[in-house]
Design a protein around this motif. Structure first.
Motif, PDB file in Angstrom:
ATOM      1  N   GLY A 137      39.060  10.654  77.592  1.00 31.54           N
ATOM      2  CA  GLY A 137      39.835   9.608  76.935  1.00 31.54           C
ATOM      3  C   GLY A 137      39.159   8.262  76.869  1.00 31.54           C
ATOM      4  N   VAL A 138      37.843   8.222  77.079  1.00 24.99           N
ATOM      5  CA  VAL A 138      37.107   6.957  77.090  1.00 24.99           C
ATOM      6  C   VAL A 138      36.267   6.827  75.819  1.00 24.99           C
ATOM      7  CG1 VAL A 138      35.383   5.568  78.295  1.00 24.99           C
ATOM      8  CG2 VAL A 138      37.007   6.958  79.607  1.00 24.99           C
ATOM      9  N   PRO A 139      36.476   5.799  75.006  1.00 17.70           N
ATOM     10  CA  PRO A 139      35.622   5.582  73.838  1.00 17.70           C
ATOM     11  C   PRO A 139      34.196   5.242  74.270  1.00 17.70           C
ATOM     12  CG  PRO A 139      37.675   4.339  73.657  1.00 17.70           C
ATOM     13  CD  PRO A 139      37.584   4.821  75.067  1.00 17.70           C
ATOM     14  N   VAL A 140      33.216   5.838  73.585  1.00 20.42           N
ATOM     15  CA  VAL A 140      31.802   5.626  73.924  1.00 20.42           C
ATOM     16  C   VAL A 140      31.061   5.068  72.712  1.00 20.42           C
ATOM     17  CG1 VAL A 140      29.640   6.688  74.665  1.00 20.42           C
ATOM     18  CG2 VAL A 140      31.808   7.474  75.634  1.00 20.42           C
ATOM     19  N   LEU A 141      30.351   3.974  72.933  1.00 17.53           N
ATOM     20  CA  LEU A 141      29.456   3.391  71.934  1.00 17.53           C
ATOM     21  C   LEU A 141      28.044   3.862  72.246  1.00 17.53           C
ATOM     22  CD1 LEU A 141      28.832   1.332  69.625  1.00 17.53           C
ATOM     23  CD2 LEU A 141      28.666  -0.419  71.403  1.00 17.53           C
ATOM     24  N   GLY A 142      27.404   4.523  71.292  1.00 21.95           N
ATOM     25  CA  GLY A 142      26.032   4.964  71.490  1.00 21.95           C
ATOM     26  C   GLY A 142      25.045   3.827  71.270  1.00 21.95           C
ATOM     27  N   GLY A 181      31.096  12.684  69.870  1.00 20.04           N
ATOM     28  CA  GLY A 181      32.326  11.909  69.890  1.00 20.04           C
ATOM     29  C   GLY A 181      32.173  10.410  69.985  1.00 20.04           C
ATOM     30  N   ALA A 182      30.934   9.886  69.910  1.00 21.71           N
ATOM     31  CA  ALA A 182      30.753   8.439  69.947  1.00 21.71           C
ATOM     32  C   ALA A 182      31.516   7.802  68.779  1.00 21.71           C
ATOM     33  CB  ALA A 182      29.270   8.080  69.860  1.00 21.71           C
TER      34      ALA A 182
END
Length: 290
Positions: A137-142, A181-182
């Motif tokens: 459930g954590v948004p990830v920025l690549g 999913g980034a």
């Protein structure tokens, strides 16, 4: 210029901004007053980057920055910008061990630092960790291109995407991060044409720094935008919008001069006691010492 009030963005809104060709703005902030000013200026997103190692903590790279440093500075930035989407960097080697250890450090940035998302440097090789965070459930920025945490492996701060092989590698890394999913990807010091092509191929936003105008958004370091450094170095990919470093230094020099010449504090900067207090301290008929 007045304070800009905007509704905080979300990862859904950021994707919509890409689709609507509305450029995304991102600025770094590492403490309460900086984050407050950035939010008041109407910036879409704040990055609490591990670049704080260079510009705030005085290191010569981002490598010494710890998870404790990131939690501390993210929490301070959140207090200054309560209504802005904040991304916190995962520092060096905090997402290259086990999934459990990675998620624990992510938990700290989210629970203790109050970040909205985390950022990880790397391409296909980190997709396992990106996927695990997204599933939690954590948004990830690549972040691909020049990745400062890998500066020794890259052989220095080199422009990326100058060869066909390099362009292909960057594209594949970007696509791998998207599949994992980034919600967006930072492209740092990537040639304009390659960055623009990657941005066209992805359904998620790209945020460039030294990667040309073809990205879906731009990010700059606060200290570069306002030239806030005692030993500022020019950077080709930066545009300076103010020079507060010189203003601050000259202001402090004036203060030192005023103290040395006793021009400060003046009477207007001081507080006077009642006359009977002066008489009590110095005795009847004594002249008040000024």
């Amino acid at each position: 210029m007045s304070v800009v009030k905007k509704q905080p963005v979300s990862i859904v809104k950021l994707k919509n901004m890409k689709e609507n060709k509305d450029p995304i703005t991102m600025v770094t902030a590492y403490d309460y007053p900086t984050a407050a000013l950035v939010e008041q200026a109407g910036v879409d997103t704040i990055l609490v980057g591990d670049s704080l190692g260079n510009v705030v903590l005085g290191y010569d790279s981002t490598l010494p920055v710890t998870i404790d440093d990131m939690v501390y500075h993210t929490r301070a930035a959140r207090r200054g910008a309560p209504n802005t989407f904040i991304v916190a960097d995962m520092p060096f080697m905090t997402y290259h061990s086990t999934v459990a250890e990675t998620l624990n450090d992510v938990r700290r940035l989210m629970q203790e630092g109050h970040a909205n998302a985390v950022k990880m440097e790397g391409g296909a090789e980190i997709t396992l960790m990106v996927d695990a965070c997204v599933k939690a459930g954590v948004p990830v920025l690549g972040h691909i291109g020049l990745t400062p945490q890998s500066v020794h492996q890259l052989g220095g701060y080199r422009i990326q995407g100058k060869t066909k092989e390099d362009a292909d590698r960057l594209l594949q890394d970007a696509l791998a991060l998207e599949r994992a999913g980034a919600f967006a990807i930072v492209l740092e010091l990537v040639t304009d044409q390659v960055a623009a092509y990657i941005s066209e191929r992805l359904s998620i936003p790209t945020i460039g720094i030294g990667a040309g105008a073809g990205c879906d958004g731009q990010v700059l370091v606060f200290h570069d935008i306002v030239r806030f450094s005692p030993d500022y170095r020019e950077k080709r990919f930066v545009k300076t919008y103010a020079d507060i470093g010189t203003t601050i230094r000259e202001g402090i020099q004036s203060y030192v001069q005023d103290v040395k010449t006793r021009a400060f504090p003046a009477e207007v900067n001081s507080f006077r006691a009642e006359d009977n207090v002066v008489e009590h301290l110095y005795g009847p008929g004594k002249v008040e010492v000024r």
